[in-house]
Design a protein around this motif. Structure first.
Motif, PDB file in Angstrom:
ATOM      1  N   ASP A 203      23.958  35.172  15.904  1.00 46.61           N
ATOM      2  CA  ASP A 203      24.174  35.503  14.494  1.00 46.61           C
ATOM      3  C   ASP A 203      24.558  36.983  14.395  1.00 46.61           C
ATOM      4  O   ASP A 203      24.398  37.746  15.363  1.00 46.61           O
ATOM      5  CB  ASP A 203      22.853  35.239  13.750  1.00 46.61           C
ATOM      6  N   LYS A 205      23.497  39.652  11.587  1.00 49.31           N
ATOM      7  CA  LYS A 205      22.640  39.548  10.394  1.00 49.31           C
ATOM      8  C   LYS A 205      22.883  40.621   9.332  1.00 49.31           C
ATOM      9  O   LYS A 205      22.559  40.404   8.178  1.00 49.31           O
ATOM     10  CB  LYS A 205      21.171  39.620  10.817  1.00 49.31           C
ATOM     11  N   TYR A 260      13.963  26.583  15.088  1.00 45.71           N
ATOM     12  CA  TYR A 260      14.950  27.635  15.389  1.00 45.71           C
ATOM     13  C   TYR A 260      14.238  28.861  15.935  1.00 45.71           C
ATOM     14  O   TYR A 260      13.263  29.329  15.341  1.00 45.71           O
ATOM     15  CB  TYR A 260      15.672  27.977  14.094  1.00 45.71           C
ATOM     16  N   GLU A 274      11.840  35.794  15.474  1.00 47.14           N
ATOM     17  CA  GLU A 274      11.399  34.909  14.394  1.00 47.14           C
ATOM     18  C   GLU A 274      11.538  33.461  14.826  1.00 47.14           C
ATOM     19  O   GLU A 274      12.358  33.140  15.695  1.00 47.14           O
ATOM     20  CB  GLU A 274      12.236  35.127  13.127  1.00 47.14           C
ATOM     21  N   ASN A 276      12.127  29.723  12.815  1.00 43.21           N
ATOM     22  CA  ASN A 276      12.396  29.084  11.536  1.00 43.21           C
ATOM     23  C   ASN A 276      12.216  27.581  11.673  1.00 43.21           C
ATOM     24  O   ASN A 276      12.321  27.037  12.783  1.00 43.21           O
ATOM     25  CB  ASN A 276      13.807  29.420  11.052  1.00 43.21           C
ATOM     26  N   ARG A 278      14.023  25.130  10.416  1.00 43.73           N
ATOM     27  CA  ARG A 278      15.218  24.367  10.021  1.00 43.73           C
ATOM     28  C   ARG A 278      16.405  24.915  10.801  1.00 43.73           C
ATOM     29  O   ARG A 278      16.297  25.960  11.450  1.00 43.73           O
ATOM     30  CB  ARG A 278      15.422  24.472   8.514  1.00 43.73           C
ATOM     31  N   GLY A 280      19.502  26.982  11.956  1.00 47.25           N
ATOM     32  CA  GLY A 280      19.898  28.358  11.626  1.00 47.25           C
ATOM     33  C   GLY A 280      21.225  28.381  10.889  1.00 47.25           C
ATOM     34  O   GLY A 280      22.081  27.537  11.087  1.00 47.25           O
ATOM     35  N   ASP A 281      21.351  29.377  10.038  1.00 43.42           N
ATOM     36  CA  ASP A 281      22.578  29.574   9.273  1.00 43.42           C
ATOM     37  C   ASP A 281      22.988  31.023   9.478  1.00 43.42           C
ATOM     38  O   ASP A 281      22.186  31.911   9.187  1.00 43.42           O
ATOM     39  CB  ASP A 281      22.271  29.277   7.795  1.00 43.42           C
ATOM     40  N   PRO A 282      24.172  31.314  10.037  1.00 36.38           N
ATOM     41  CA  PRO A 282      25.339  30.453  10.250  1.00 36.38           C
ATOM     42  C   PRO A 282      25.480  29.871  11.664  1.00 36.38           C
ATOM     43  O   PRO A 282      26.570  29.383  12.004  1.00 36.38           O
ATOM     44  CB  PRO A 282      26.505  31.400   9.962  1.00 36.38           C
ATOM     45  N   GLU A 283      24.411  29.849  12.462  1.00 33.25           N
ATOM     46  CA  GLU A 283      24.560  29.325  13.827  1.00 33.25           C
ATOM     47  C   GLU A 283      24.907  27.830  13.847  1.00 33.25           C
ATOM     48  O   GLU A 283      25.663  27.367  14.695  1.00 33.25           O
ATOM     49  CB  GLU A 283      23.279  29.561  14.635  1.00 33.25           C
TER      50      GLU A 283
END
Ligand code: GLY
Length: 420
Positions: A203, A205, A260, A274, A276, A278, A280-283
Motif C-alpha cells: 500500500d 498510505k 489482513y 496492524e 485488520n 477484512r 485491505g484497501d487498496p491491496e
C-alpha cells in the motif's frame, strides 16, 4: 474501490452479485443487482440476505466491528467475516497489541494510554520519531508519525482532548517507529480456523509523494512486491499469522473471513504494524486480478470450514498496480460534486490508452446523474493495470490516470517506486 474489485472478480467468474450500498461505478454494470440498504442498517442487511439466500461478504470494517457477523450468525445466514470478538483485532489497536504480545509476534514496542496527561508525561522520556494511534476505527486516518514533542503533543491533544475521531481516540497507543519497507498480506480464514495465504502486496498510505503528508485510506498499491521473496512470505506465515490465529483461537476470537496484516520489514525481520479484520484497501484491488483460484469458491468455503479442500491458492503470472485519484482537500474534508471527465456510460475509460496491459477503472466515491459522472467521496477512482511485469503495470495504471480528470483531482506520482 475495494468493493468494485470484489464485484468485478465475482462477475468474471460468472457469479450473480447483489451489492449494497455500492456506488455509481458498480451499478453502471447492468449485471449487478442494487441492494439499496445502507451499511449501518444491520436489520435491513440481514433481511436482504434472507430474502435473496445469498452468501454475504462485508468489505469495510465498520459493520464488522459493530458486530454484523453476530447478527448474520443469529439469523442462521451464510456470512464471510468475523464475529465481533474477532473483529476487535481491528476495532481496538490497544487490544491488538496485547494479543500480539501474548502470541509472541514481533511488534514495535508500545504503551497504551487512556489519560492525555499521562501520555504527555511519557513523551518526556521517549525517543522520536514515534507513532501515535487512535485505538478505534478512523478510516485509516487515526495514525500519526510524529518527529518531536510538539507534533506528539498536538496528536495527543487532537485525539484525546479535542476528539477529532470521537471516542475512537479516547484511548491511544504510542509505538516505536520502525524503519523499513511496508508490505501487506491477507489470510482467508475459515470457520475451523484453517487459513490460505495470499501473495504479498504494498500500500502507499500517505497522501503525498515520498510517503509524506497525512495518512489516508490508501493512495495506491502494487502486487506482487518485487523485493519480497517467497522465503519472506513463509517467514510471515510462520512468525506472524500462525501464532496470531492460534492465540486468537485460545482466547475465543475466531478471525473468520479475511485477516489482513500490515507489516514493516525491519533489519531483524518482518514486524506487525496492524491487523485488520477484512480485505485491505487498496491491496485487494491488485491482489484479486492475480488470483487464479476462483474467489467465489474460496468465499463459499469460509463459513462451511472447507478451505482445506481448495488447496494452496493459485496465482497468475504478472503484476498489478492501482493509482488512486482523490478529490480536492482529501483526506481532510474532500470536495464532492465535481464533474469527472474521460469516462464512458459504464464508468470505464472513454479512450483506452495504447498499452500491452489490461487497464480498468475501479470506483470508490462516484455517482452518475443523467449520464454525467461526479465525485461523491474522498477516494474517487482507482486506475488499475494488470500486465506482464511490475514496470508495465505501473506504466499502464498511470496511463489510465491521465485519461481521467476533474477539478481539484490529486494522485501520487510514485506508486510502485519503492518495490525493488
Ligand atoms: N491498506 C490498509 C488497510 O486496508 O487498512
Amino acid at each position: 474501490m475495494r468493493t468494485h474489485a470484489i464485484v468485478l472478480k465475482l462477475l468474471m467468474e460468472g457469479r450473480k452479485v447483489i451489492c449494497t450500498p455500492g456506488n455509481g461505478g458498480i451499478f453502471a454494470d447492468p449485471r449487478v443487482v442494487r441492494g439499496k440498504v445502507k451499511a449501518d442498517d444491520h436489520a435491513g442487511l440481514v433481511e436482504l440476505a434472507r430474502a435473496t439466500g445469498a452468501l454475504t461478504i462485508v468489505g469495510p470494517e465498520g459493520p464488522l466491528v459493530a458486530g454484523i457477523g453476530d447478527k448474520f450468525a443469529a439469523a442462521g445466514l451464510s456470512f464471510v467475516g468475523p464475529f465481533k470478538d474477532g473483529a476487535s483485532i481491528e476495532g481496538s489497536k490497544a487490544g491488538c497489541c496485547e494479543l500480539l504480545m501474548e502470541a509472541g509476534v514481533p511488534i514495535p514496542r508500545f504503551k497504551i494510554f487512556t489519560d492525555a496527561s499521562d501520555a504527555i508525561r511519557y513523551l518526556g522520556k521517549a525517543e522520536f520519531p514515534l507513532v501515535i494511534k487512535a485505538d478505534g476505527l478512523c478510516s485509516g486516518k487515526g495514525v500519526r508519525i510524529v518527529k518531536n514533542f510538539v507534533e506528539a503533543a498536538k496528536a495527543i491533544e487532537d485525539f484525546m482532548v479535542v476528539k477529532v475521531f470521537g471516542e475512537a481516540g479516547a484511548t491511544i497507543v504510542i509505538q516505536e517507529f520502525l524503519v523499513g519497507p511496508e508490505l501487506s498480506m491477507f489470510a482467508f480464514v475459515d470457520s475451523s480456523g484453517f487459513a490460505l495465504y495470499t501473495i504479498l502486496s504494498q500500500d502507499h498510505k500517505t497522501v503525498g509523494n515520498a510517503n509524506t503528508g497525512p495518512m489516508t485510506g490508501g493512495m495506491g498499491a502494487i502486487a506482487p512486491v518485487p523485493f519480497a521473496r517467497e522465503e519472506l512470505r513463509q517467514q510471515i506465515i510462520k512468525t506472524i499469522f500462525e501464532p496470531t490465529l492460534a492465540t486468537g483461537a485460545r482466547q475465543g476470537a475466531l478471525f473468520q473471513g479475511v485477516l489482513y496484516a500490515g507489516l514493516k520489514v525491519t533489519s531483524s525481520g518482518p514486524c506487525v504494524l496492524e491487523f485488520n479484520c477484512r480485505p485491505g484497501d487498496p491491496e485487494t484491488e491488485v491482489v484479486l486480478p492475480l488470483l487464479k483460484t476462483p474467489l467465489g469458491d474460496i468465499l463459499e468455503a469460509i463459513p462451511t470450514g472447507d478451505l482445506n479442500r481448495i488447496g494452496p491458492l493459485q496465482w497468475h503470472d504478472g503484476s498489478a498496480c492501482i493509482v488512486v485519484m482523490a478529490a480536492e482537500n482529501y483526506p481532510d474534508k474532500p470536495v464532492t460534486g465535481d464533474v469527472i471527465n474521460g469516462l464512458n456510460e459504464c464508468g470505464q475509460l472513454a479512450v483506452v490508452p495504447d498499452h500491452p496491459g489490461q487497464i480498468d477503472d475501479l470506483h470508490g466515491g462516484t455517482e452518475c446523474e443523467d449520464g454525467v459522472w461526479k465525485t461523491a467521496g474522498g477516494r474517487v477512482i482507482g486506475a488499475r493495470c494488470r500486465a506482464a511485469t511490475h514496470p508495465l503495470a505501473v506504466e499502464g495504471a498511470y496511463k489510465g490516470v491521465h485519461q481521467v480528470s476533474w477539478r481539484g483531482e490529486k494522485h501520487r506520482e510514485d506508486i510502485g517506486a519503492y518495490a525493488n
